[in-house]
Design an enzyme around this catalytic site. Structure first.
Site, PDB file in Angstrom:
ATOM      1  N   ARG A  95       0.844  -1.191   0.000  1.00 58.43           N
ATOM      2  CA  ARG A  95       0.000   0.000   0.000  1.00 58.43           C
ATOM      3  C   ARG A  95       0.887   1.251   0.000  1.00 58.43           C
ATOM      4  O   ARG A  95       1.649   1.473   0.933  1.00 58.43           O
ATOM      5  CB  ARG A  95      -0.906   0.023   1.237  1.00 58.43           C
TER       6      ARG A  95
ATOM      7  N   GLU B 204       0.614   4.218   0.852  1.00 52.49           N
ATOM      8  CA  GLU B 204      -0.042   5.234   1.665  1.00 52.49           C
ATOM      9  C   GLU B 204       1.014   5.983   2.469  1.00 52.49           C
ATOM     10  O   GLU B 204       1.743   5.382   3.260  1.00 52.49           O
ATOM     11  CB  GLU B 204      -1.065   4.585   2.595  1.00 52.49           C
TER      12      GLU B 204
ATOM     13  N   ARG C 148      -0.343   2.213  13.085  1.00 52.13           N
ATOM     14  CA  ARG C 148      -0.970   1.013  12.531  1.00 52.13           C
ATOM     15  C   ARG C 148      -0.815   0.851  11.021  1.00 52.13           C
ATOM     16  O   ARG C 148      -1.305  -0.128  10.463  1.00 52.13           O
ATOM     17  CB  ARG C 148      -2.459   0.987  12.887  1.00 52.13           C
ATOM     18  N   HIS C 149      -0.165   1.791  10.341  1.00 53.56           N
ATOM     19  CA  HIS C 149      -0.038   1.717   8.891  1.00 53.56           C
ATOM     20  C   HIS C 149       1.364   1.262   8.471  1.00 53.56           C
ATOM     21  O   HIS C 149       2.370   1.728   9.014  1.00 53.56           O
ATOM     22  CB  HIS C 149      -0.343   3.073   8.237  1.00 53.56           C
TER      23      HIS C 149
ATOM     24  N   GLU D  13      -9.876  -1.692  13.280  1.00 56.88           N
ATOM     25  CA  GLU D  13     -10.281  -2.686  12.280  1.00 56.88           C
ATOM     26  C   GLU D  13      -9.114  -3.610  11.949  1.00 56.88           C
ATOM     27  O   GLU D  13      -8.009  -3.148  11.673  1.00 56.88           O
ATOM     28  CB  GLU D  13     -10.780  -1.965  11.021  1.00 56.88           C
TER      29      GLU D  13
ATOM     30  N   SER E 152     -11.513  -6.921   6.974  1.00 54.38           N
ATOM     31  CA  SER E 152     -12.549  -6.306   6.143  1.00 54.38           C
ATOM     32  C   SER E 152     -13.045  -7.359   5.166  1.00 54.38           C
ATOM     33  O   SER E 152     -12.244  -8.035   4.510  1.00 54.38           O
ATOM     34  CB  SER E 152     -11.989  -5.100   5.388  1.00 54.38           C
TER      35      SER E 152
ATOM     36  N   ARG F 235      -1.224  -6.455  12.196  1.00 52.75           N
ATOM     37  CA  ARG F 235      -2.146  -5.656  12.999  1.00 52.75           C
ATOM     38  C   ARG F 235      -2.876  -6.518  14.028  1.00 52.75           C
ATOM     39  O   ARG F 235      -3.122  -6.089  15.155  1.00 52.75           O
ATOM     40  CB  ARG F 235      -3.151  -4.934  12.096  1.00 52.75           C
TER      41      ARG F 235
END
Length: 485
Positions: free
Chosen positions: A269, A271, A277-278, A408, A411, A459
């Site tokens: 990712r 991001e 948490r990323h 979360e 998903s 996570r």
């Protein structure tokens, strides 16, 4: 072992010392031919059962302490430790003892020793009832000066948020810059054994239920989610991308009649988020399965509940029957608590944490499911909900998330299996259907109803163990600021 046998061994030990000379306490870079190999290597964890026996131990020197004419060593294998003792006597001269005391921590040493009963419990070691009387000691590999001690990595009080200082002698950046030393600590050894157990149980649980493990491409020709958070790379005369998820290929395997599939593999990712948490690369635990009646079959497929029971401890609270809330029920709870959330808006990180606190207070659990999200906040391949078209002004989706400690971790959803609807949904979400032609074509020849989910392994470990930062659950973390080691 009976006392008279111990006496026999000590008698042998005295005779054995006559053969000992300074060559038995030295550096030995090439030890493949030494007589110690006549005895098998022993593991520290099993030494309590070898009382009265001679053993060969190859281990790291964890700590050493010279006290008068006695040298106390703590040896370590993985996260098991034992005390070993040498003294100035017939075995060790003062010079030999001085040399042994100069060996740097984390050096690898090989000793021949007698397992003896400890006069009192050795509180500083994991093996407390026995200790080692050293007869021979060789330094096999010398460690240079350490940036910090391994002990400093193991006595850490974890803080809940990334931006708060940690109660430890070594900050997280320093530890990650020297990750090899950091990973030797007892807490890290335990963390990654638990992580390995989670993937083991995940695979075993699915294998027992006729899932097929698949391995999908990680270099792909288009962005699977249709967003901007992808890594581009030159691919000969084309542009390739690192896969954000195995989503397309999981569904294509369903189209190919695999029935039930799963994958444990890295996902990427792009991001630019530096949070607790990323990560830009992490391990995804993904499943996809055909449905018989309703998408609830995916939601009630409780892989995580197997995991949580295997590693349950008091800090993490859960119920046998996991609470399941609709998105609307969550919105009402948040609004009643004074939080503002607009119609059709997704939950922010802060709102997720607030919801976790509310659920913990009401249901006494850290683990819950949120169901029926607004379709506007889910990917294009998510199946719209046909039971109730409207919720706070937005269409619903057959989609759900699992939460741990207000964050979360999974998903999932029922997927669109009709190619016409899938094409329309892609166009509505701004996805260029020309870039996903092979994916769409897979649905043109009859596709069963299906659904699936994706779990972020690191996570889960972070939240289950309450580590406070996903980097502590990642072997070699990758984020926007870290590409090494």
């Amino acid at each position: 072992m009976p006392y008279f046998l111990l006496q026999v061994n000590f008698t042998f030990a005295k005779k054995y010392t006559a053969l000992v000379n300074t060559d038995h306490f030295c550096d030995l870079p090439d030890y493949s031919k030494i007589h110690l190999n006549m005895l098998p290597r022993s593991n520290i964890v099993s030494l309590s059962s070898l009382l009265g026996n001679f053993v060969n131990i190859e281990a790291r020197l964890h700590t050493s302490r010279l006290k008068g004419q006695r040298l106390f060593l703590v040896l370590r294998q993985n996260n098991y430790t034992i005390q070993a003792i040498a003294a100035v006597d017939d075995l060790f001269s003062k010079d030999s003892l001085k040399w042994a005391s100069s060996i740097t921590p984390e050096s690898i040493i090989l000793i021949k020793a007698l397992v003896v009963k400890a006069p009192s419990a050795v509180q500083s070691c994991s093996v407390q009832d026995v200790e080692l009387k050293i007869f021979e000691l060789y330094r096999l590999s010398s460690a240079e000066r350490l940036p910090f001690s391994v002990e400093d990595t193991s006595s850490i009080k974890i803080q809940p948020h990334y931006d708060k200082s940690e109660v430890t002698k070594v900050n997280l950046e320093t530890r990650l810059n020297n990750r090899i030393i950091d990973l030797r600590g007892a807490s890290n050894q335990s963390i990654f054994r638990i992580q390995a157990a989670i993937t083991k149980y995940f695979r075993e649980f699915l294998d027992e239920r006729d899932f097929v493990e698949i391995h999908t491409p990680k270099i792909i020709g288009s962005a699977t989610e249709g967003g901007a958070s992808v890594f581009k790379l030159p691919y000969f005369k084309k542009t390739g991308y690192l896969a954000q998820s195995p989503q397309f290929y999981k569904q294509m395997c369903i189209c190919a009649d695999f029935g039930r599939v799963y994958e444990v593999a890295p996902v990427f990712r792009a991001e630019n988020s530096v949070t607790h948490r990323h990560m830009t690369e992490f391990i995804g635990l993904d499943i996809e399965m055909t449905l018989v009646k309703h998408y609830d079959e995916v939601l009630h497929f409780k892989e995580l509940e197997v995991i949580k029971k295997e590693h349950s401890f008091t800090e993490f609270q859960f119920l046998e029957n996991t609470p399941r809330l609709t998105f609307m029920e969550a919105v009402v709870m948040l609004r009643d608590a004074g939080h503002h959330i607009a119609n059709g808006e997704d939950l922010s990180t802060n709102l997720e944490k607030a919801l976790g606190d509310l659920v913990k207070h009401k249901y006494k659990t850290d683990f819950f499911i949120l169901d029926k999200f607004p379709i506007a906040v889910r990917p294009f391949y998510t199946m719209p909900n046909s039971e109730n078209k409207m919720l706070i002004g937005k269409n619903l989706a057959n989609a759900f998330d699992f939460f741990m400690r207000g964050e979360e971790i999974l998903s999932g959803a029922q997927r669109v299996h009709n190619v016409d609807l899938l094409t329309v949904r892609a166009q509505q979400c701004g996805v260029d259907v020309g870039n996903i032609k092979s994916y769409l074509d897979s649905f043109r020849y009859g596709t069963p109803r299906h659904g699936g989910a994706g779990i972020g392994l690191e996570r889960v470990v972070m939240l289950y163990l309450d580590l406070g930062n996903v980097r502590k659950a990642t072997l070699f973390p990758r984020d926007p600021k870290r590409l090494d080691p």
